[in-house]
Design a protein around this motif. Structure first.
Motif, PDB file in Angstrom:
ATOM      1  N   PHE A   1      -7.023  -1.859   4.381  1.00 28.52           N
ATOM      2  CA  PHE A   1      -7.603  -2.687   3.321  1.00 28.52           C
ATOM      3  C   PHE A   1      -7.780  -1.893   2.026  1.00 28.52           C
ATOM      4  O   PHE A   1      -8.517  -2.310   1.137  1.00 28.52           O
ATOM      5  N   ASN A   2      -7.106  -0.750   1.919  1.00 22.29           N
ATOM      6  CA  ASN A   2      -7.241   0.076   0.722  1.00 22.29           C
ATOM      7  C   ASN A   2      -6.766  -0.657  -0.527  1.00 22.29           C
ATOM      8  O   ASN A   2      -7.422  -0.634  -1.574  1.00 22.29           O
TER       9      ASN A   2
ATOM     10  N   ARG B   1      -9.712  -5.866  -5.629  1.00 20.09           N
ATOM     11  CA  ARG B   1     -11.008  -6.511  -5.855  1.00 20.09           C
ATOM     12  C   ARG B   1     -11.764  -5.813  -6.991  1.00 20.09           C
ATOM     13  O   ARG B   1     -12.366  -6.461  -7.854  1.00 20.09           O
ATOM     14  N   LEU B   2     -11.749  -4.495  -6.976  1.00 14.87           N
ATOM     15  CA  LEU B   2     -12.424  -3.746  -8.034  1.00 14.87           C
ATOM     16  C   LEU B   2     -11.814  -4.085  -9.393  1.00 14.87           C
ATOM     17  O   LEU B   2     -12.529  -4.308 -10.376  1.00 14.87           O
TER      18      LEU B   2
ATOM     19  N   SER C   1      -4.197  -9.029   4.563  1.00 13.08           N
ATOM     20  CA  SER C   1      -3.584  -7.708   4.720  1.00 13.08           C
ATOM     21  C   SER C   1      -2.589  -7.795   5.871  1.00 13.08           C
ATOM     22  O   SER C   1      -2.981  -7.980   7.020  1.00 13.08           O
TER      23      SER C   1
ATOM     24  N   ASN D   1      -8.999  -3.678  -1.483  1.00 14.02           N
ATOM     25  CA  ASN D   1     -10.274  -3.206  -2.028  1.00 14.02           C
ATOM     26  C   ASN D   1     -10.119  -2.791  -3.485  1.00 14.02           C
ATOM     27  O   ASN D   1     -10.984  -3.080  -4.326  1.00 14.02           O
ATOM     28  N   THR D   2      -9.024  -2.101  -3.804  1.00 11.41           N
ATOM     29  CA  THR D   2      -8.771  -1.711  -5.187  1.00 11.41           C
ATOM     30  C   THR D   2      -8.517  -2.937  -6.060  1.00 11.41           C
ATOM     31  O   THR D   2      -9.005  -3.022  -7.194  1.00 11.41           O
TER      32      THR D   2
ATOM     33  N   GLU E   1       0.857  -1.192   0.000  1.00  5.92           N
ATOM     34  CA  GLU E   1       0.000   0.000   0.000  1.00  5.92           C
ATOM     35  C   GLU E   1       0.891   1.239   0.000  1.00  5.92           C
ATOM     36  O   GLU E   1       1.745   1.414   0.872  1.00  5.92           O
TER      37      GLU E   1
ATOM     38  N   GLN F   1      -9.176 -12.763   1.995  1.00 10.77           N
ATOM     39  CA  GLN F   1      -8.098 -11.879   1.567  1.00 10.77           C
ATOM     40  C   GLN F   1      -7.091 -11.747   2.700  1.00 10.77           C
ATOM     41  O   GLN F   1      -7.349 -12.155   3.834  1.00 10.77           O
TER      42      GLN F   1
ATOM     43  N   GLN G   1      -3.027   3.401  -1.662  1.00 10.08           N
ATOM     44  CA  GLN G   1      -3.460   2.702  -2.864  1.00 10.08           C
ATOM     45  C   GLN G   1      -2.455   1.616  -3.246  1.00 10.08           C
ATOM     46  O   GLN G   1      -1.438   1.446  -2.589  1.00 10.08           O
TER      47      GLN G   1
END
Length: 245
Positions: A152-153, A159-160, A175, A156-157, A109, A173, A113
């Motif tokens: 979890f940033n 996953r998108l 982290s 999460n990205t 991260e 997941q 991001q």
């Protein structure tokens, strides 16, 4: 090949084998080939914790009966840097993605991001390439490492992005917070963070084995059938049975 080798693939000092399910328990029968898993990491530092994390995941994949390949992005150009994407590293990344039945993406991260290197690798994977779809229908597990507190940033990205790439992202997941405290000499120490990576890898193998016999059926789309029929008609002047008058 741009595949990182694991020097000690069977050495799993942090794994308590009393509670680990090996190949037969995951439903991998003698007739089924080993699930093919591509792993991507997001840092080129000499001490790269995202790389160390996927190396641990790759060792676990072998333990569970899968075939892992870790892509080495050290000479990968930026997207659009090379005309026509004609670069050996790009070709190999795409070939490895087509080879795979599942993938693991792990990014550090940075500024809340994923890293630029992580995004560049995903950007080099087109949704469609000469009739092939390098990511569609593959399973995906997402992981991240952080220098500070747990976040979890990045996952999460990822996953998108996995959804955008038409992949089946598993529920679990990983982290890893304060990653610099969780590794020693390139290996992960026993901890709840390591246990979560075991959970993620085990779940990914299960999902891959369950999904792969049905990938063709699950990814058969009306819009693509219609588009393919229209292309055939434009090229040959013949109407397809999938595109009746």
């Amino acid at each position: 090949m741009r595949v990182r080798e694991l020097p000690d693939p069977d050495h799993l000092p942090a794994l308590d084998r009393r509670y680990a399910l090996e190949r037969p328990a995951l439903g991998l029968g003698p007739e089924g080939h080993a699930p093919r898993i591509l792993l991507l990491y997001g840092s080129l530092r000499e001490t790269s914790y995202s790389r160390h994390a996927v190396e641990e995941a790759a060792r676990l994949l072998r333990f569970f009966g899968a075939e892992p390949r870790i892509f080495d992005p050290s000479d990968l150009p930026f997207p659009d840097q090379v005309k026509g994407d004609d670069h050996p590293a790009i070709h190999e990344l795409r070939e490895m993605s087509i080879w795979s039945e599942g993938q693991i993406w792990c990014s550090p991260e940075r500024h809340g991001q994923i890293s630029g290197l992580m995004k560049a690798q995903i950007d080099h994977l087109p949704l469609s390439m000469g009739g092939m779809r390098p990511t569609q229908g593959r399973t995906l597990a997402v992981m991240q490492v952080s220098g500070g507190s747990q976040s979890f940033n990045a996952v999460n990205t990822l996953r998108l992005l996995g959804r955008w790439m038409r992949m089946v992202t598993i529920p679990n997941q990983s982290s890893v917070a304060k990653a610099f405290t969780e590794f020693e000499d390139g290996r992960m120490k026993p901890s709840p963070y390591y246990d979560r990576i075991v959970d993620v890898v085990e779940e990914l193998v299960r999902f891959t084995v369950l999904l792969r016999p049905h990938v063709t059926q699950m990814t058969d789309r009306y819009s693509e059938r219609k588009e393919d029929a229209a292309k055939l008609e434009a090229r040959t002047g013949l109407r397809s049975i999938l595109h009746p008058s």
